[in-house]
Design a protein around this motif. Structure first.
Motif, PDB file in Angstrom:
ATOM      1  N   CYS A 179     -21.028 -38.177 -45.351  1.00 39.02           N
ATOM      2  CA  CYS A 179     -19.928 -37.530 -44.632  1.00 39.02           C
ATOM      3  C   CYS A 179     -19.849 -38.024 -43.196  1.00 39.02           C
ATOM      4  N   MET A 180     -18.612 -38.051 -42.692  1.00 41.73           N
ATOM      5  CA  MET A 180     -18.355 -38.417 -41.303  1.00 41.73           C
ATOM      6  C   MET A 180     -17.417 -37.376 -40.710  1.00 41.73           C
ATOM      7  N   PHE A 181     -17.413 -37.290 -39.400  1.00 42.48           N
ATOM      8  CA  PHE A 181     -16.519 -36.401 -38.674  1.00 42.48           C
ATOM      9  C   PHE A 181     -15.417 -37.284 -38.103  1.00 42.48           C
ATOM     10  N   LEU A 182     -14.188 -37.157 -38.633  1.00 35.94           N
ATOM     11  CA  LEU A 182     -13.110 -38.072 -38.280  1.00 35.94           C
ATOM     12  C   LEU A 182     -11.863 -37.353 -37.804  1.00 35.94           C
ATOM     13  N   CYS A 183     -11.088 -38.065 -36.982  1.00 35.35           N
ATOM     14  CA  CYS A 183      -9.796 -37.546 -36.536  1.00 35.35           C
ATOM     15  C   CYS A 183      -8.764 -37.767 -37.657  1.00 35.35           C
ATOM     16  N   GLU A 184      -7.648 -37.086 -37.548  1.00 35.13           N
ATOM     17  CA  GLU A 184      -6.603 -37.186 -38.578  1.00 35.13           C
ATOM     18  C   GLU A 184      -6.062 -38.610 -38.695  1.00 35.13           C
ATOM     19  N   ASN A 185      -5.968 -39.320 -37.571  1.00 40.29           N
ATOM     20  CA  ASN A 185      -5.462 -40.690 -37.590  1.00 40.29           C
ATOM     21  C   ASN A 185      -6.374 -41.591 -38.425  1.00 40.29           C
ATOM     22  N   CYS A 186      -7.671 -41.498 -38.220  1.00 40.98           N
ATOM     23  CA  CYS A 186      -8.608 -42.331 -38.988  1.00 40.98           C
ATOM     24  C   CYS A 186      -8.586 -41.968 -40.469  1.00 40.98           C
ATOM     25  N   ILE A 187      -8.488 -40.684 -40.776  1.00 44.19           N
ATOM     26  CA  ILE A 187      -8.421 -40.269 -42.178  1.00 44.19           C
ATOM     27  C   ILE A 187      -7.190 -40.873 -42.841  1.00 44.19           C
ATOM     28  N   GLU A 188      -6.053 -40.844 -42.159  1.00 43.14           N
ATOM     29  CA  GLU A 188      -4.830 -41.442 -42.716  1.00 43.14           C
ATOM     30  C   GLU A 188      -4.982 -42.951 -42.893  1.00 43.14           C
ATOM     31  N   LEU A 189      -5.600 -43.617 -41.922  1.00 42.00           N
ATOM     32  CA  LEU A 189      -5.821 -45.063 -42.038  1.00 42.00           C
ATOM     33  C   LEU A 189      -6.714 -45.386 -43.229  1.00 42.00           C
ATOM     34  N   LEU A 190      -7.737 -44.567 -43.455  1.00 46.79           N
ATOM     35  CA  LEU A 190      -8.639 -44.801 -44.581  1.00 46.79           C
ATOM     36  C   LEU A 190      -7.942 -44.623 -45.930  1.00 46.79           C
ATOM     37  N   LYS A 191      -6.943 -43.781 -45.962  1.00 43.72           N
ATOM     38  CA  LYS A 191      -6.199 -43.566 -47.206  1.00 43.72           C
ATOM     39  C   LYS A 191      -5.313 -44.759 -47.545  1.00 43.72           C
ATOM     40  N   ASN A 192      -5.022 -45.609 -46.553  1.00 48.21           N
ATOM     41  CA  ASN A 192      -4.114 -46.744 -46.747  1.00 48.21           C
ATOM     42  C   ASN A 192      -4.661 -48.021 -46.117  1.00 48.21           C
ATOM     43  N   ILE A 193      -5.895 -48.356 -46.398  1.00 44.79           N
ATOM     44  CA  ILE A 193      -6.523 -49.527 -45.790  1.00 44.79           C
ATOM     45  C   ILE A 193      -5.699 -50.787 -46.040  1.00 44.79           C
ATOM     46  N   LYS A 194      -5.248 -50.967 -47.254  1.00 44.16           N
ATOM     47  CA  LYS A 194      -4.513 -52.191 -47.621  1.00 44.16           C
ATOM     48  C   LYS A 194      -3.173 -52.311 -46.892  1.00 44.16           C
ATOM     49  N   LYS A 195      -2.606 -51.187 -46.467  1.00 44.98           N
ATOM     50  CA  LYS A 195      -1.307 -51.207 -45.795  1.00 44.98           C
ATOM     51  C   LYS A 195      -1.445 -51.223 -44.275  1.00 44.98           C
ATOM     52  N   SER A 196      -2.653 -51.425 -43.794  1.00 44.95           N
ATOM     53  CA  SER A 196      -2.877 -51.371 -42.345  1.00 44.95           C
ATOM     54  C   SER A 196      -2.153 -52.498 -41.621  1.00 44.95           C
ATOM     55  N   LYS A 197      -1.834 -52.214 -40.364  1.00 49.00           N
ATOM     56  CA  LYS A 197      -1.243 -53.220 -39.484  1.00 49.00           C
ATOM     57  C   LYS A 197      -2.384 -53.909 -38.738  1.00 49.00           C
ATOM     58  N   GLU A 198      -2.081 -55.019 -38.113  1.00 47.40           N
ATOM     59  CA  GLU A 198      -3.142 -55.849 -37.532  1.00 47.40           C
ATOM     60  C   GLU A 198      -4.063 -55.119 -36.567  1.00 47.40           C
ATOM     61  N   ASN A 199      -3.531 -54.255 -35.731  1.00 47.33           N
ATOM     62  CA  ASN A 199      -4.373 -53.615 -34.722  1.00 47.33           C
ATOM     63  C   ASN A 199      -4.858 -52.216 -35.084  1.00 47.33           C
ATOM     64  N   ASP A 200      -4.560 -51.748 -36.286  1.00 50.40           N
ATOM     65  CA  ASP A 200      -4.948 -50.394 -36.692  1.00 50.40           C
ATOM     66  C   ASP A 200      -6.455 -50.161 -36.652  1.00 50.40           C
ATOM     67  N   PHE A 201      -7.234 -51.166 -37.004  1.00 50.49           N
ATOM     68  CA  PHE A 201      -8.680 -50.980 -37.111  1.00 50.49           C
ATOM     69  C   PHE A 201      -9.477 -51.730 -36.043  1.00 50.49           C
ATOM     70  N   ARG A 202      -8.863 -52.078 -34.950  1.00 52.52           N
ATOM     71  CA  ARG A 202      -9.570 -52.806 -33.886  1.00 52.52           C
ATOM     72  C   ARG A 202     -10.779 -52.025 -33.356  1.00 52.52           C
ATOM     73  N   PHE A 203     -10.707 -50.722 -33.420  1.00 49.46           N
ATOM     74  CA  PHE A 203     -11.802 -49.884 -32.920  1.00 49.46           C
ATOM     75  C   PHE A 203     -13.102 -50.063 -33.700  1.00 49.46           C
ATOM     76  N   LEU A 204     -13.041 -50.718 -34.847  1.00 49.73           N
ATOM     77  CA  LEU A 204     -14.243 -50.901 -35.664  1.00 49.73           C
ATOM     78  C   LEU A 204     -15.273 -51.813 -35.000  1.00 49.73           C
ATOM     79  N   SER A 205     -14.853 -52.529 -33.969  1.00 48.24           N
ATOM     80  CA  SER A 205     -15.805 -53.386 -33.255  1.00 48.24           C
ATOM     81  C   SER A 205     -16.936 -52.551 -32.646  1.00 48.24           C
ATOM     82  N   GLY A 206     -16.673 -51.293 -32.386  1.00 50.70           N
ATOM     83  CA  GLY A 206     -17.725 -50.401 -31.898  1.00 50.70           C
ATOM     84  C   GLY A 206     -18.426 -49.672 -33.030  1.00 50.70           C
ATOM     85  N   ALA A 207     -17.658 -49.203 -34.005  1.00 50.72           N
ATOM     86  CA  ALA A 207     -18.223 -48.422 -35.107  1.00 50.72           C
ATOM     87  C   ALA A 207     -19.189 -49.236 -35.962  1.00 50.72           C
ATOM     88  N   MET A 208     -18.998 -50.550 -36.020  1.00 54.03           N
ATOM     89  CA  MET A 208     -19.868 -51.381 -36.854  1.00 54.03           C
ATOM     90  C   MET A 208     -21.295 -51.461 -36.309  1.00 54.03           C
TER      91      MET A 208
END
Length: 133
Positions: free
Chosen positions: A57-86
């Motif tokens: 389990c993770m504690f996530l904001c609504e925006n991240c939860i929505e992005l996770l539901k549609n990974i394949k439909k993401s836009k180029e900059n939607d997941f840029r924040f992963l540079s820190g999460a990784m």
């Protein structure tokens, strides 16, 4: 039918019960994008096991939860924040970030570049193999 519903409700209650500990672990920030001052919810990384597992389990904001539901439909900059999460010290956060980057690396060269620097130990690699959005 009521039996299945009751079991589902019981599962949701257990997962929701992880919230207090997840808030402490995350310091009340979204564990992927680090947003603060927003509504955070418990997110169980799929696929769900029979018994709810705090470590999935993770504690996530609504925006991240929505992005996770549609990974394949993401836009180029939607997941840029992963540079820190990784680089998270929390295995499920780190491994989820790597999973997403692997999912989008064909579309976005920056994701491939981030993955070149990623490191997972044996346990984290095993965890990565269990994730399936």
């Amino acid at each position: 039918m009521a039996k299945g519903f009751d079991k589902h409700q019981e599962r949701l209650n257990i997962v929701s019960g992880f919230g207090k500990n997840l808030a402490r672990r995350s310091k009340s920030k979204c564990e992927l994008c680090e947003a603060t001052g927003v509504k955070l919810s418990v997110f169980e990384v799929p696929p769900s096991k029979d018994e709810p597992d705090y470590d999935r389990c993770m504690f996530l904001c609504e925006n991240c939860i929505e992005l996770l539901k549609n990974i394949k439909k993401s836009k180029e900059n939607d997941f840029r924040f992963l540079s820190g999460a990784m680089w998270s010290e929390t295995p499920i956060v780190k491994v989820t970030a790597i999973y997403i980057l692997n999912s989008i690396k064909e579309k976005y060269s920056w994701a491939e570049e981030l993955l070149e620097n990623a490191y997972l130990d044996e346990e984290e690699n095993a965890l990565l193999e269990t994730i399936n959005f």
